[in-house]
Scaffold this motif. Structure first.
Motif, mmCIF file in Angstrom:
data_model
loop_
_atom_site.group_PDB
_atom_site.id
_atom_site.type_symbol
_atom_site.label_atom_id
_atom_site.label_comp_id
_atom_site.label_asym_id
_atom_site.label_seq_id
_atom_site.Cartn_x
_atom_site.Cartn_y
_atom_site.Cartn_z
ATOM 1 N N VAL A 1 0.908 -0.998 0.059
ATOM 2 C CA VAL A 1 -0.050 0.096 -0.090
ATOM 3 C C VAL A 1 0.908 1.238 0.027
ATOM 4 N N HIS A 2 0.435 2.219 -0.751
ATOM 5 C CA HIS A 2 1.065 3.470 -0.989
ATOM 6 C C HIS A 2 0.963 4.198 0.506
ATOM 7 N N MET A 3 2.066 4.833 1.201
ATOM 8 C CA MET A 3 1.931 5.582 2.263
ATOM 9 C C MET A 3 0.860 6.533 2.084
ATOM 10 N N VAL A 4 0.650 7.408 1.096
ATOM 11 C CA VAL A 4 -0.575 8.523 1.034
ATOM 12 C C VAL A 4 -1.780 7.918 1.240
ATOM 13 N N ASP A 5 -1.976 6.785 0.519
ATOM 14 C CA ASP A 5 -3.177 6.264 0.420
ATOM 15 C C ASP A 5 -3.561 5.764 1.654
ATOM 16 N N MET A 6 -2.543 4.920 2.641
ATOM 17 C CA MET A 6 -3.002 4.717 4.066
ATOM 18 C C MET A 6 -3.235 5.731 4.637
ATOM 19 N N ILE A 7 -2.560 7.020 4.742
ATOM 20 C CA ILE A 7 -2.925 8.033 5.394
ATOM 21 C C ILE A 7 -4.178 8.483 5.260
ATOM 22 N N LYS A 8 -4.624 8.763 4.029
ATOM 23 C CA LYS A 8 -6.047 9.020 3.353
ATOM 24 C C LYS A 8 -7.194 7.927 4.134
ATOM 25 N N ASP A 9 -6.926 6.630 4.170
ATOM 26 C CA ASP A 9 -7.623 5.566 4.684
ATOM 27 C C ASP A 9 -8.015 5.832 6.231
ATOM 28 N N VAL A 10 -6.960 6.283 6.814
ATOM 29 C CA VAL A 10 -6.889 6.247 8.084
ATOM 30 C C VAL A 10 -7.330 7.596 8.726
ATOM 31 N N THR A 11 -6.971 8.701 7.989
ATOM 32 C CA THR A 11 -7.292 10.005 8.756
ATOM 33 C C THR A 11 -8.223 10.967 7.802
ATOM 34 N N GLY A 12 -8.440 10.562 6.471
ATOM 35 C CA GLY A 12 -9.223 11.077 5.438
ATOM 36 C C GLY A 12 -8.518 12.567 5.010
ATOM 37 N N VAL A 13 -7.036 12.719 5.192
ATOM 38 C CA VAL A 13 -6.342 13.561 4.760
ATOM 39 C C VAL A 13 -5.847 13.198 3.438
ATOM 40 N N ASP A 14 -6.088 13.912 2.078
ATOM 41 C CA ASP A 14 -5.339 13.435 0.989
ATOM 42 C C ASP A 14 -4.233 14.271 0.450
ATOM 43 N N PHE A 15 -2.918 13.392 0.705
ATOM 44 C CA PHE A 15 -1.817 14.267 0.279
ATOM 45 C C PHE A 15 -1.489 14.033 -1.135
ATOM 46 N N TRP A 16 -2.344 13.403 -1.957
ATOM 47 C CA TRP A 16 -1.993 13.556 -3.601
ATOM 48 C C TRP A 16 -2.394 14.818 -4.073
ATOM 49 N N LYS A 17 -3.272 15.759 -3.320
ATOM 50 C CA LYS A 17 -3.430 16.963 -3.583
ATOM 51 C C LYS A 17 -2.470 17.982 -3.534
ATOM 52 N N GLU A 18 -2.182 18.889 -4.529
ATOM 53 C CA GLU A 18 -1.257 20.062 -4.304
ATOM 54 C C GLU A 18 -1.430 20.800 -3.001
ATOM 55 N N MET A 19 -0.451 21.126 -2.224
ATOM 56 C CA MET A 19 -0.517 21.981 -1.098
ATOM 57 C C MET A 19 0.716 22.436 -0.664
ATOM 58 N N THR A 20 0.731 23.768 -0.419
ATOM 59 C CA THR A 20 1.892 24.500 0.347
ATOM 60 C C THR A 20 2.164 23.793 1.657
ATOM 61 N N PHE A 21 3.506 24.166 2.056
ATOM 62 C CA PHE A 21 3.827 23.851 3.258
ATOM 63 C C PHE A 21 3.090 24.237 4.569
ATOM 64 N N GLU A 22 2.574 25.689 4.387
ATOM 65 C CA GLU A 22 2.026 26.033 5.642
ATOM 66 C C GLU A 22 0.649 25.298 5.599
ATOM 67 N N GLU A 23 0.047 25.139 4.332
ATOM 68 C CA GLU A 23 -1.419 24.439 4.310
ATOM 69 C C GLU A 23 -1.202 22.972 4.970
ATOM 70 N N ALA A 24 0.115 22.432 4.852
ATOM 71 C CA ALA A 24 0.079 21.041 5.364
ATOM 72 C C ALA A 24 0.301 21.210 6.728
ATOM 73 N N LYS A 25 1.023 22.226 7.362
ATOM 74 C CA LYS A 25 1.234 22.409 8.573
ATOM 75 C C LYS A 25 -0.120 22.536 9.376
ATOM 76 N N LYS A 26 -1.066 23.261 8.725
ATOM 77 C CA LYS A 26 -2.254 23.669 9.429
ATOM 78 C C LYS A 26 -2.913 22.261 9.490
ATOM 79 N N ILE A 27 -2.931 21.473 8.482
ATOM 80 C CA ILE A 27 -3.864 20.261 8.550
ATOM 81 C C ILE A 27 -3.076 19.489 9.468
ATOM 82 N N ALA A 28 -1.684 19.382 9.679
ATOM 83 C CA ALA A 28 -1.233 18.547 10.667
ATOM 84 C C ALA A 28 -1.780 19.089 12.096
ATOM 85 N N LYS A 29 -1.931 20.337 12.326
ATOM 86 C CA LYS A 29 -2.203 20.818 13.682
ATOM 87 C C LYS A 29 -3.707 20.328 14.148
ATOM 88 N N GLU A 30 -4.600 20.429 12.827
ATOM 89 C CA GLU A 30 -5.764 20.142 13.248
ATOM 90 C C GLU A 30 -6.110 18.634 13.598
#
Length: 493
Positions: free
Chosen positions: A314-343
């Motif tokens: 299983v791809h790491m990004v697919d597993m993250i999506k299955d477990v948390t609902g966060v889709d890192f296949w989508k393009e995002m900035t570091f600041e956007e990713a940090k905000k999601i991480a905090k949430e």
């Protein structure tokens, strides 16, 4: 010598044993004997029938002893098994009986000769016709009914642990069998076992804190090996196509049930292969070794039923999506990713400066604990994979995998990066990360390795498998210290 005996006032039981030794010597009997012609292991004696009327000559440690008058019973044990012995004064002779048998203690090592018979309690027993004292036990063994159960003492005094707990011996016998099976699997597939340096002039091959030593003649600091990776890949450059090093590595990190600063790993490289080939090879090694040593690929570990065949991928990004609902296949900035991480309450260290770092933290903090059955998690971000080749379809990720079984990592592998320019850029990024405070990032650029790549590294797949964790898995051991004969321990107060 005087200092040794000075302490006996504080240890009366040991002093008592030394008095016996003096008495033995007065009879002309050495308490610490010489070579003994042991002709058969106890385990092999147990395979025989008393009706064969055979004589056996063996040796072992006394694990129980009882008797009075003219008859004694004891159990002696060696690596292969334990057998009862029967000693009768009329059959042994007065001199051996009075001068040796009556002086024996549990823990002594003796040699015996005799014939088998069955007692009235139907126990296979060796009737002793001759006895030799080989080594007098000076320090008493733990009480036989409770054995050695204190974990701290077991690890510090592994020799006593091995004497008192036969199942511990079996674990280490199985460890040897596992290592032999790994070697055989690789040897049968054309891999060449090689040796690489333990002392490295430049830190590299993995992300870990090193142990540092100093070479006096050259007046330089050297690192104890954290991984043999760069040297093994140089051998592939040199023309070897399949190599492995079953080696000791050293990482200056914490001690836990999963980590020991000194550990064993097998690391291998195959030219003209990629990480998919490494998945196949990894699954083959673990499945075949489990079958070889356990007779099945279905095991139980820590109360969990596991099947060590047909590993999931299983791809790491697919597993993250299955477990948390966060889709890192989508393009995002570091600041956007940090905000999601905090949430999602995912901690991000100060030295991290990319979406790739956050993807890895999501996996480690949210997903790793949920992987039970054998699973290859692949597609690690470039930022955390400085030696792995970028994925052809998405250069943000690498062709790398880690094998997880029951929440633990057992293997790490990838398609090797063989572009010298890209490799130097990755090294430079690691140096910058080290300067930002990541103590596990490589602080130097290994120019010799970059130069080796300039000569040409063929497409290559590489992999490392943790032997200690594999032994834990296949023996059911709860702690890494249960499968390392002499684990590192905290100093005593």
């Amino acid at each position: 010598m005087e200092k040794y005996f000075d302490r006996l006032e504080k240890e009366p039981l040991i002093a008592e044993r030394w008095k016996k030794i003096e008495e033995l010597e007065s009879y002309g009997i050495k308490a610490f004997g010489s070579k003994y012609d042991k002709q058969i292991m106890i385990g092999d004696i147990l395979k025989h029938n008393p009706e064969e009327n055979l004589k056996f000559k063996t040796a072992g440690r006394i694990m129980s002893l009882r008797g009075k008058g003219k008859v004694y019973f004891a159990h002696i044990e060696d690596q292969s098994g334990k057998i009862q012995i029967y000693i009768k004064k009329d059959e042994l002779g007065e001199e051996q009986f009075d001068h040796i048998v009556k002086m024996l203690n549990v823990g002594d090592i003796i040699g015996v000769e005799g014939e088998l018979f069955i007692t009235h309690t139907e126990e296979l027993t060796l009737r002793v016709k001759s006895i030799s004292l080989l080594t007098k036990n000076v320090r008493s063994l733990p009480e036989k009914y409770h054995g050695l159960t204190d974990v701290e003492i077991r690890y510090r005094k592994r020799y006593v642990d091995l004497i008192m707990n036969p199942e511990v011996r079996e674990t280490f016998i199985k460890r040897t069998q596992i290592i032999k099976a790994v070697r055989k699997y690789l040897d049968d597939r054309g891999f060449l076992e090689v040796e690489t340096p333990i002392m490295h002039p430049i830190l590299g091959g993995a992300a870990a804190k090193p142990f540092i030593t100093h070479h006096n003649t050259l007046n330089i600091d050297l690192y104890l090996r954290i991984a043999p990776e760069l040297y093994l890949k140089k051998l592939i450059v040199g023309g070897f196509e399949r190599v492995y090093d079953l080696n000791r590595n050293f990482r200056n990190e914490g001690i836990s049930t999963r980590h020991n600063p000194e550990f064993t790993m097998v690391e291998l490289y195959q030219a003209h292969a990629d990480f998919n080939d490494m998945m196949d090879l990894c699954e083959g090694i673990i499945s075949s070794v489990c079958q070889e040593v356990n007779g099945t690929t279905d095991i139980e570990y820590d109360g969990v039923q596991l099947s060590l065949k047909n590993f999931a991928r299983v791809h790491m990004v697919d597993m993250i999506k299955d477990v948390t609902g966060v889709d890192f296949w989508k393009e995002m900035t570091f600041e956007e990713a940090k905000k999601i991480a905090k949430e999602h309450h995912v901690e991000v260290a100060e030295h991290m400066n990319s979406v790739g770092h956050i993807i890895n933290e999501f996996f480690e903090q949210k997903c790793e604990e949920k992987v039970i059955q054998p699973t290859f998690v692949y597609g690690h971000p470039v930022e955390i994979s400085p030696l792995a080749k970028r994925n052809a379809n998405n250069p943000n990720f690498t062709d790398r995998f880690e094998l997880f079984i029951n929440k633990r990592e057992y293997a790490n592998a990838f398609t090797e990066l063989n572009d010298p320019a890209d490799q130097r850029g990755r090294f430079e990024a690691q140096v910058e990360e080290a300067l930002r405070g990541n103590e596990e990032a490589t602080p130097e650029i290994d120019e010799s390795f970059v130069e080796a790549l300039e000569y040409g590294l063929p497409p290559t797949g590489g992999m490392g498998i943790g032997i200690d964790r594999l032994v834990m898995l296949l023996t059911g051991a709860p702690s890494i210290r249960d499968v390392i004969l002499f684990p590192q321990m905290k100093p005593r107060d």
